[in-house]
Write an enzyme that holds these catalytic residues in place. Structure first.
Site, mmCIF file in Angstrom:
data_model
loop_
_atom_site.group_PDB
_atom_site.id
_atom_site.type_symbol
_atom_site.label_atom_id
_atom_site.label_comp_id
_atom_site.label_asym_id
_atom_site.label_seq_id
_atom_site.Cartn_x
_atom_site.Cartn_y
_atom_site.Cartn_z
ATOM 1 N N TYR A 161 4.293 6.505 10.150
ATOM 2 C CA TYR A 161 3.337 5.173 9.637
ATOM 3 C C TYR A 161 4.254 4.426 9.122
ATOM 4 O O TYR A 161 4.157 3.123 9.364
ATOM 5 C CB TYR A 161 2.272 5.549 9.128
ATOM 6 C CG TYR A 161 1.208 4.483 9.160
ATOM 7 C CD1 TYR A 161 -0.098 4.676 9.983
ATOM 8 C CD2 TYR A 161 1.269 3.367 8.364
ATOM 9 C CE1 TYR A 161 -0.819 3.767 10.092
ATOM 10 C CE2 TYR A 161 0.416 2.470 8.368
ATOM 11 C CZ TYR A 161 -0.742 2.709 9.295
ATOM 12 O OH TYR A 161 -1.786 1.571 9.298
ATOM 13 N N LYS A 192 2.133 -0.414 15.323
ATOM 14 C CA LYS A 192 3.714 -0.384 15.410
ATOM 15 C C LYS A 192 3.945 -1.519 16.226
ATOM 16 O O LYS A 192 5.302 -1.801 16.255
ATOM 17 C CB LYS A 192 3.861 0.991 16.376
ATOM 18 C CG LYS A 192 3.802 2.162 15.742
ATOM 19 C CD LYS A 192 5.015 2.402 14.775
ATOM 20 C CE LYS A 192 4.923 3.314 13.560
ATOM 21 N NZ LYS A 192 4.614 2.741 12.255
ATOM 22 N N TYR A 203 -9.112 4.795 8.288
ATOM 23 C CA TYR A 203 -9.247 5.395 9.628
ATOM 24 C C TYR A 203 -10.185 6.423 9.661
ATOM 25 O O TYR A 203 -10.274 7.362 9.147
ATOM 26 C CB TYR A 203 -8.004 5.829 10.258
ATOM 27 C CG TYR A 203 -6.736 4.956 10.372
ATOM 28 C CD1 TYR A 203 -6.109 4.474 9.144
ATOM 29 C CD2 TYR A 203 -6.600 4.420 11.656
ATOM 30 C CE1 TYR A 203 -4.848 3.499 9.407
ATOM 31 C CE2 TYR A 203 -5.466 3.476 11.494
ATOM 32 C CZ TYR A 203 -4.652 3.092 10.386
ATOM 33 O OH TYR A 203 -3.571 2.257 10.719
ATOM 34 N N HIS A 206 0.800 -1.277 0.020
ATOM 35 C CA HIS A 206 0.072 0.092 0.005
ATOM 36 C C HIS A 206 0.947 1.439 -0.091
ATOM 37 O O HIS A 206 1.867 1.499 0.837
ATOM 38 C CB HIS A 206 -0.874 0.015 1.205
ATOM 39 C CG HIS A 206 -1.971 -0.939 1.336
ATOM 40 N ND1 HIS A 206 -3.179 -0.807 2.141
ATOM 41 C CD2 HIS A 206 -2.296 -2.039 0.394
ATOM 42 C CE1 HIS A 206 -3.875 -1.984 1.814
ATOM 43 N NE2 HIS A 206 -3.386 -2.770 0.880
ATOM 44 N N PRO A 261 -3.022 -0.239 19.188
ATOM 45 C CA PRO A 261 -2.780 -0.603 17.815
ATOM 46 C C PRO A 261 -3.123 0.430 16.746
ATOM 47 O O PRO A 261 -2.930 0.236 15.568
ATOM 48 C CB PRO A 261 -3.861 -1.753 17.451
ATOM 49 C CG PRO A 261 -4.939 -1.677 18.769
ATOM 50 C CD PRO A 261 -4.224 -0.787 19.867
HETATM 51 P P1 RFL Z 1 3.603 -11.948 21.314
HETATM 52 O O1 RFL Z 1 2.888 -11.822 19.993
HETATM 53 O O2 RFL Z 1 2.424 -11.771 22.508
HETATM 54 O O3 RFL Z 1 4.300 -13.384 21.776
HETATM 55 C C1 RFL Z 1 4.527 -13.818 23.182
HETATM 56 C C2 RFL Z 1 4.765 -15.320 22.964
HETATM 57 O O4 RFL Z 1 5.306 -15.768 24.251
HETATM 58 C C3 RFL Z 1 4.122 -16.881 24.686
HETATM 59 N N1 RFL Z 1 4.246 -16.875 26.327
HETATM 60 C C4 RFL Z 1 5.296 -17.914 26.878
HETATM 61 N N2 RFL Z 1 6.004 -18.508 26.316
HETATM 62 C C5 RFL Z 1 6.526 -19.275 27.178
HETATM 63 N N3 RFL Z 1 6.637 -19.173 28.660
HETATM 64 C C6 RFL Z 1 5.784 -18.276 29.115
HETATM 65 N N4 RFL Z 1 5.915 -18.040 30.473
HETATM 66 C C7 RFL Z 1 5.067 -17.589 28.144
HETATM 67 N N5 RFL Z 1 4.001 -16.465 28.353
HETATM 68 C C8 RFL Z 1 3.794 -16.287 27.145
HETATM 69 C C9 RFL Z 1 2.863 -16.273 24.353
HETATM 70 O O5 RFL Z 1 2.130 -17.500 24.136
HETATM 71 C C10 RFL Z 1 3.188 -15.769 22.795
HETATM 72 O O6 RFL Z 1 3.212 -16.612 21.787
HETATM 73 O O7 RFL Z 1 4.823 -10.900 21.592
HETATM 74 P P2 RFL Z 1 5.849 -10.420 20.678
HETATM 75 O O8 RFL Z 1 6.502 -11.330 20.161
HETATM 76 O O9 RFL Z 1 6.480 -9.293 21.282
HETATM 77 O O10 RFL Z 1 4.924 -9.807 19.345
HETATM 78 C C11 RFL Z 1 4.371 -8.403 19.562
HETATM 79 C C12 RFL Z 1 3.331 -8.466 18.732
HETATM 80 O O11 RFL Z 1 2.529 -9.803 18.544
HETATM 81 C C13 RFL Z 1 2.116 -7.320 18.878
HETATM 82 O O12 RFL Z 1 2.883 -6.104 19.421
HETATM 83 C C14 RFL Z 1 1.261 -6.995 17.803
HETATM 84 O O13 RFL Z 1 0.311 -7.959 17.585
HETATM 85 C C15 RFL Z 1 0.633 -5.665 18.133
HETATM 86 N N6 RFL Z 1 -0.440 -5.338 16.837
HETATM 87 C C16 RFL Z 1 -0.054 -4.783 15.847
HETATM 88 N N7 RFL Z 1 1.277 -4.429 15.823
HETATM 89 C C17 RFL Z 1 1.698 -4.223 14.464
HETATM 90 O O14 RFL Z 1 2.720 -3.579 14.291
HETATM 91 N N8 RFL Z 1 0.865 -3.738 13.329
HETATM 92 C C18 RFL Z 1 -0.433 -4.060 13.377
HETATM 93 O O15 RFL Z 1 -1.167 -3.771 12.522
HETATM 94 C C19 RFL Z 1 -0.860 -4.444 14.824
HETATM 95 N N9 RFL Z 1 -2.288 -4.440 14.975
HETATM 96 C C20 RFL Z 1 -1.987 -5.524 17.190
HETATM 97 C C21 RFL Z 1 -2.780 -5.224 16.009
HETATM 98 C C22 RFL Z 1 -2.458 -6.239 18.199
HETATM 99 C C23 RFL Z 1 -3.743 -6.417 18.272
HETATM 100 N N10 RFL Z 1 -4.009 -7.221 19.353
HETATM 101 C C24 RFL Z 1 -5.056 -8.431 19.459
HETATM 102 C C25 RFL Z 1 -3.460 -7.113 20.979
HETATM 103 C C26 RFL Z 1 -4.063 -5.418 16.472
HETATM 104 C C27 RFL Z 1 -4.702 -6.247 17.281
HETATM 105 C C28 RFL Z 1 -6.038 -6.280 17.396
HETATM 106 C C1 PHB Z 2 -5.080 -4.662 10.936
HETATM 107 O O1 PHB Z 2 -4.851 -4.868 9.930
HETATM 108 O O2 PHB Z 2 -5.309 -5.805 11.789
HETATM 109 C C2 PHB Z 2 -4.613 -3.487 11.551
HETATM 110 C C3 PHB Z 2 -4.109 -2.317 10.664
HETATM 111 C C4 PHB Z 2 -3.737 -1.177 10.992
HETATM 112 C C5 PHB Z 2 -4.102 -0.952 12.256
HETATM 113 C C6 PHB Z 2 -4.123 -1.943 13.151
HETATM 114 C C7 PHB Z 2 -4.607 -3.133 12.824
HETATM 115 O O3 PHB Z 2 -3.566 0.496 13.005
#
Ligand code: RFL
Ligand code: PHB
Length: 402
Positions: free
Chosen positions: A390, A302, A206, A78, A298
């Site tokens: 972004y 980031k 957005y 994009h 979110p």
């Molecule tokens: P994670 O992905 O939470 O992974 C941590 C892992 O550790 C495991 N764990 C353990 N393992 C062993 N022993 C233990 N005691 C443990 N406790 C936990 C867990 O099961 C898991 O597998 O952390 P990590 O690797 O730091 O990654 C971070 C990302 O997952 C997170 O920042 C993003 O998903 C945030 N996020 C977004 N980030 C973006 O860069 N772009 C996006 O568009 C974006 N959209 C989002 C998001 C997060 C969302 N939610 C659901 C929080 C949208 C949403 C809705």
């Molecule tokens: C997504 O596609 O899940 C998404 C995109 C942009 C955001 C957060 C989540 O800011």
């Protein structure tokens, strides 16, 4: 009790999210051994629905380290996003403003690619571990204890990477008072859905609406990802599909009759929102990375990208330490990451404040938001600031940092 199984590796990695798996891969490319332990099953982490947007620098890193094949085929590149308010859309042209873009490719697809590459290289990932404890990370011989397949296990290692997310065990294992935490909890959450419906626009939208924020994203040309602002503890049973579509259509409505494409909803979830930072991101030979060290709302997309940037720095600093015996780069790990983390915190907070409806907000506050949106969409300087943040700041290594 002595463990029934003892394993030895250079870096013990707790957590198989993007941070832990990417770190393991980057270390492997540097010739460094690691073992990853994960509480969940492989199927769970490969299906968990989360982020979708990869910054320019994250895409470059995945491509440069042999992880880009499927992302290049299936990811959607994009060059801008739309900000929608007062019933009208305004495009922010990332490419014209910064020469850069973003890639829409689901986090669980990145996870599948990482698990595949680690497994084919003979990397060890132990799934479904329990009772994880980290010990002696203030010495040169840290250890990780856990249960796996009914056995008491121990990993003896040189360093521990705490990549176990916000609710993991590594950060709380640091002695009280050694870390300082900064936190902001928002009075709202996001209700997110995946629907079998073609995205109604080619780029993310957005929307700031008086009923609350909404976001249209996508996963493929057939699957739309949608979010709407809700209470942080919203009861999903009060949201049958018809109500979700009705609310989304209202928040995305334009004066020229825009309609989202509707289709069967096959996933629903609520995410609470917070900003959180731990300082420093290290204690002894424990290094925290990704959500274990910081959380962003979110809105700025980031979180995953920060996790990638952290482990890029950490793998380089660990490789330098193993190669030279000097911990000089490791000593700068936290400082280098925190600079980027705070920039991302500011950006994510700003996007959140600009686009959401705050319950205690007055008419004045809403008008002020609209004035700021007007500025961001009509001033080249303001739009460039959004576009730069972004699409992402450059990834910095300890050797290049000043
Ligand atoms: P994670 O992905 O939470 O992974 C941590 C892992 O550790 C495991 N764990 C353990 N393992 C062993 N022993 C233990 N005691 C443990 N406790 C936990 C867990 O099961 C898991 O597998 O952390 P990590 O690797 O730091 O990654 C971070 C990302 O997952 C997170 O920042 C993003 O998903 C945030 N996020 C977004 N980030 C973006 O860069 N772009 C996006 O568009 C974006 N959209 C989002 C998001 C997060 C969302 N939610 C659901 C929080 C949208 C949403 C809705
Ligand atoms: C997504 O596609 O899940 C998404 C995109 C942009 C955001 C957060 C989540 O800011």
């Amino acid at each position: 009790m002595p463990p029934s199984r003892t394993l030895r590796t250079q870096v013990g990695i707790v957590g198989a999210g993007p941070a832990g798996l990417l770190l393991s891969h980057l270390l492997h490319l540097e010739g460094i051994e690691s073992i990853v332990i994960e509480t969940q099953t492989r199927a769970h982490i490969e299906e968990r629905v989360r982020a979708g947007v990869l910054e320019h620098g994250t895409v470059d890193l995945l491509n440069a380290t042999g992880l880009g094949d499927r992302m290049r085929r299936e990811g959607l590149v994009h060059h801008g996003i739309e900000l929608r308010f007062n019933g009208r859309g305004h495009r922010i042209d990332f490419h014209a403003l910064t020469g850069r873009g973003i890639t829409v490719y689901a986090q669980h697809e990145v996870i599948k690619d990482l698990v595949a590459v680690r497994t084919s290289a003979g990397g060890q990932i132990l799934f479904e571990v329990a009772e994880v404890r980290i010990e002696d990370f203030d010495t040169t011989a840290p250890r990780i204890r856990f249960q796996h397949d009914g056995e008491d296990c121990l990993i003896a290692c040189d360093y521990i990477a705490g990549c176990d997310g916000f609710r993991g065990v590594c950060r709380p294992a640091v002695p009280a008072g050694a870390l300082r935490c900064y936190e902001k909890v928002y009075p709202f959450g996001w209700l997110g859905i995946l629907a079998e419906a073609p995205p109604a626009s080619d780029e993310l939208i957005y929307a700031n609406h008086e009923r609350g924020f909404a976001l249209m994203s996508m996963r493929t040309p057939q699957i739309t990802r949608l979010y709407l602002q809700c209470h942080p503890d919203e009861d999903l049973s009060l949201w049958p599909d018809d109500r979700i579509w009705d609310e989304l259509q209202r928040r995305f409505a334009t004066t020229d009759g825009f309609r989202l494409n509707e289709g069967p909803i096959f996933q629903k979830g609520v995410t609470a929102m917070r900003s959180f930072v731990t300082e420093p991101m290290q204690y002894g030979r424990l290094y925290l990375a990704g959500d274990a060290a910081h959380i962003v709302p979110p809105t700025g997309a980031k979180g995953l990208n920060l996790a990638a940037a952290d482990v890029f720095v950490l793998s380089n600093a660990l490789a330098h330490a193993f190669r030279t015996g000097s911990e000089a780069r490791l000593a700068r790990y936290s400082e280098i990451c925190l600079r980027r983390v705070w920039r991302a915190q500011h950006f994510s907070w700003w996007m959140t404040s600009l686009l959401h409806r705050f319950e205690d907000a007055s008419g004045f506050d809403h008008r002020r938001q609209l004035a700021e949106l007007d500025q961001v969409t009509s001033s080249c300087a303001a739009a460039t600031t959004l576009a730069e943040n972004y699409t992402g700041l450059p990834f910095t290594l300890p050797g290049e940092y000043s």
